[in-house]
Design an enzyme around this catalytic site. Structure first.
Site, short mmCIF file in Angstrom:
data_model
loop_
_atom_site.label_atom_id
_atom_site.label_comp_id
_atom_site.label_asym_id
_atom_site.label_seq_id
_atom_site.Cartn_x
_atom_site.Cartn_y
_atom_site.Cartn_z
N GLU A 1 0.83 -1.21 0.00
CA GLU A 1 0.00 0.00 0.00
C GLU A 1 0.86 1.26 0.00
OE1 GLU A 1 -2.66 -0.62 -0.98
OE2 GLU A 1 -4.18 -1.18 0.48
N THR B 1 -6.24 8.28 -5.05
CA THR B 1 -6.44 8.23 -3.59
C THR B 1 -5.87 9.49 -2.93
OG1 THR B 1 -6.29 5.83 -3.65
CG2 THR B 1 -6.03 6.85 -1.51
#
Lengths: 309, 309
Positions: free
Chosen positions: B130, B182
């Site tokens: 991530e 994001t």
């Protein structure tokens, strides 16, 4: 013949539960109020106090009276009640004193009427007592007092109370004899909080709810953290940080401010630890000459209890 | 002889779950990636992509590679892996595409090594993926991908993942073919939030966790409300409010933005409702000529699955 009179125990409650400001509440065994409620034929509420707190006896100004007036409005026959109240939960302790009066009165009244109202109805009526006592309709004391255990108040309007059956943990409470007005304790809070703190808080409340439901004491211990309210309110409570740390050192799972204070509560796994925690609390306040009371009891999964009828 | 190669399914995940920004995540059955992982004797990670997403193949820049490098550092023998990845979860969909790569790789590697690592270890390794993909170590996709079901990430440092076994609800997802980074979705958020909104949010997350654990669909439906993130982020998603309302009208319990979007998810009690909800989504995006994919599946309580070994 219909029963006319009942005696009840209305227990103390701990609102907020550290990470659940305005949302979580927990019912505990001690202290508790004793209240006698009598059904009368005249449509009025008569209040008699046998304690020394000099609370108002006009029903619309009384934490037990106002909820009964609401209940009477929702009942389809003319009825009235006479209350004799002996409070052990000191007003302003942070232990849900007004909630015990409110919840005790409506649970007793409902019992005398043959239980026509749901627990949710009773919470709604009881909130009128909080409005009288604190200026705000809130349910984080009256709901656990009526439902027992731990309750989540997901929403007040519309009322959504979630009841959680908690593990039989021990609760130690110390009530230092200073006064903190709920309204003052609310006013010192900031109206805005950092998003990152709010995220931490909702991680902890999610963890605490899951911990109670899974009966996972480590998870409960880890989740008893408040990064938003406690750092501000604890300033009003003498030696708060010292007591909290010393109680954890003595084996408590964790805890914090009860409601808006000044009482502090701690959860423990055993009675022996809870007793030691009480000694730790007593030691600290004795050291600085601050009068105080301590209570050791358990999470109360029953709520207001009919003891004599 | 030690097994050398395994094929796995790494499913999509929905982070945030409306009221649990950065804390809740849920694993779903579809879409999912297929990945082949082979244990090799040279201490390196070799990545081969058989899809058309042109993701980086240098391991330290790849969402599956970086976690394997972490895992190799924690293993006490020199080992390596060859990955052949066929992604169905489109990067940038909001459905945990990078998490599926990361979680899939470490679960497969752990299996090939005889499972020396715990699920918590694997989440820690997978977060490195991530970091590569989104710039931040977060666990609200990798944790549900590894644990299955619904997970609470109470804390990242130290890592505290709480696994919740969710009821077998149906999940409808629509992925409109627009791109939301994001980082951009994070940047438009305010750094401060109103305390009263935060309280509402932690009431809802407490309700949602209790709802999943009690398998109470009404409580789940009522708790799927976000007063903080959704009002801001939904502006980036065409027709978001219309779709949400139309899906609820069609019988969905509720839903919202999947992760940071642009996908939208909805929970339903039955497959029939979930299919109708998919039609509602398709209808809205077809009307405005926006290409999109829909998926109907269930909450996946298993997580990454070994399908061939």
């Amino acid at each position: 013949m219909q029963q006319k009179k009942v005696t009840i125990h209305a227990p103390a409650t701990v609102a907020n539960l550290v990470c659940g400001f305005d949302v979580l509440g927990m019912c505990i065994d001690a202290p508790f109020d004793v209240m006698e409620v009598e059904l009368i034929n005249t449509p009025e509420v008569i209040i008699k106090n046998t304690d020394s707190y000099h609370l108002p006896t006009a029903p619309h100004l009384n934490a037990a009276g106002a909820p009964l007036l609401e209940l009477m409005l929702s009942f389809n026959k003319p009825i009235g009640f006479k209350i004799t109240s002996n409070k052990n939960i000191k007003p302003g302790s942070g232990l849900g004193s007004s909630a015990a009066s409110a919840a005790g009165a409506v649970v007793a009244a409902n019992y005398l009427l043959g239980n026509p109202f749901s627990k949710n109805d009773l919470v709604r009526f009881a909130m009128a007592g909080e409005k009288v006592a604190t200026g705000i309709k809130h349910a984080d004391n009256v709901a656990p007092c009526i439902y027992g255990g731990v309750t989540v108040i997901r929403s007040i309007f519309p009322l959504d109370v979630i009841n959680i059956d908690a593990p039989p943990l021990y609760v130690t409470v110390v009530h230092p004899q200073i006064e903190i007005k709920t309204a003052d304790a609310r006013q010192i809070l900031r109206k805005e909080v950092l998003l990152k703190d709010a995220i931490k808080q909702w991680g902890n409340i999610a963890g605490l709810v899951a911990g109670f439901m899974k009966k996972d004491v480590n998870l409960i211990a880890n989740s008893l953290e408040d990064v938003i309210i406690e750092p501000i309110r604890s300033i009003l409570i003498p030696r708060f940080d010292d007591i909290k740390q010393a109680c954890k050192n003595a084996g408590a799972l964790g805890g914090g401010i009860a409601g808006s204070g000044p009482s502090i509560f701690m959860l423990s796994e055993t009675k022996a630890i809870a007793d030691t925690v009480a000694q730790v609390m007593q030691h600290t306040y004795t050291e600085i000459g601050l009068p105080h009371f301590t209570y050791v009891s358990q999470i109360n999964n029953e709520g207001v209890k009919i003891i004599q009828s």
